[in-house]
Design an enzyme around this catalytic site. Sequence first.
Site, short mmCIF file in Angstrom:
data_model
loop_
_atom_site.label_atom_id
_atom_site.label_comp_id
_atom_site.label_asym_id
_atom_site.label_seq_id
_atom_site.Cartn_x
_atom_site.Cartn_y
_atom_site.Cartn_z
N CYS A 86 0.84 -1.20 0.00
CA CYS A 86 0.00 0.00 0.00
C CYS A 86 0.87 1.25 0.00
O CYS A 86 1.77 1.39 0.83
CB CYS A 86 -0.94 0.00 1.22
SG CYS A 86 -1.97 1.49 1.27
N CYS B 246 -0.29 4.38 0.43
CA CYS B 246 -0.92 5.54 1.07
C CYS B 246 0.01 6.12 2.13
O CYS B 246 0.95 5.47 2.59
CB CYS B 246 -2.28 5.17 1.67
SG CYS B 246 -2.21 4.54 3.35
N CYS C 27 -0.51 4.37 6.23
CA CYS C 27 -0.10 3.05 6.69
C CYS C 27 1.33 3.09 7.23
O CYS C 27 2.20 3.76 6.67
CB CYS C 27 -0.14 2.05 5.53
SG CYS C 27 -1.77 1.32 5.22
#
Lengths: 191, 191
Positions: A50, A52, A55
């Site tokens: 991920c 983003c 996280c």
Amino acid sequence: METPVSLHPYLDSGLPKGSTSFSGGTLVCDCKDRPVKVRVNSGIAHNHACGCTKCWKPAGATFSIVAVTPHENVTVLENGDKLHIVDPTALIRRHACQECGVHMYGPVEREHAFQGLDFIHPERFEETGWPEPTFAAFVSSIIEAGVDPSKMNSVRNHLRQIGLEPYDCLSPELMDYIATWTAKKSGVLAQ
Amino acid sequence: METPVSLHPYLDSGLPKGSTSFSGGTLVCDCKDRPVKVRVNSGIAHNHACGCTKCWKPAGATFSIVAVTPHENVTVLENGDKLHIVDPTALIRRHACQECGVHMYGPVEREHAFQGLDFIHPERFEETGWPEPTFAAFVSSIIEAGVDPSKMNSVRNHLRQIGLEPYDCLSPELMDYIATWTAKKSGVLAQ
């Protein structure tokens, strides 16, 4: 030759295969003293890389490795007093160790397609053999963390090369799952 | 054999090619009486099929066809009194004909990577030759409009077959563009 962007220490030299029969283990934070330990009493699903900005990821990593597991199977074993919620307003209520910063589990408590699931970082398992990531999500978001936009082609190529199809949201399977939940909630599709 | 989902009358039997030298034209709504006419004095960019539930689409279509053009080149020519803003709180302020429902132009006025651009539906041009769509966005969202989730594989395959790569958000190019704008605004990347 330009310096390649490091994806994640576990991914840069190829994807280690795990097992779908993995049935749980103990997540441990990074503290030498009084580490937080969290028991996961079931397998994990939808493991992915991920990009983003929210996280947790280890130093030097551009992507996190994150999966879900049912909340009912997650128990804090030791040193839960060190946990705090990173952002109480976020959909994922990430419970992090206040000392080392590692996110231990992140329940989705509000009404949502993911309600009842906890987001966890399998690389924190003491045990090996957890199923490997199968796609990369929120790839364009790594720019928001400072990755040079001119490197995005090589990042996406690298992800594909190790078998992780890059998406700028979640995978089609999960996006369809969320849309189906939304359509049922609105009454457009039958429950 | 299951009934295939219609993408859009302009797309179902293959993608008609346009020209990147298209330099503008007149958008016309669907009214026989006093149609709204909007002049676009420039070319269009990022034309794509969009599966979101907010974009205007003709009867029977699952996807809209939508592109952008600079707001400064958009002028209402005739019958602008019939226009209203569909949702004044939305990022895209879609100006629709109150009688026939066709969206004529949708400016992005607030601070955003797309500020200064108007979203328009090229199929409403009186003129032919506008550049064809080059990808499909917000594909999973068609479920929210009632498409059976079990048909998503065939929808995505159909899109790929006519040369429109399906994405569940925008294209990587546009997602990187938005992320770069966000990173510059936050100071993570230099202006």
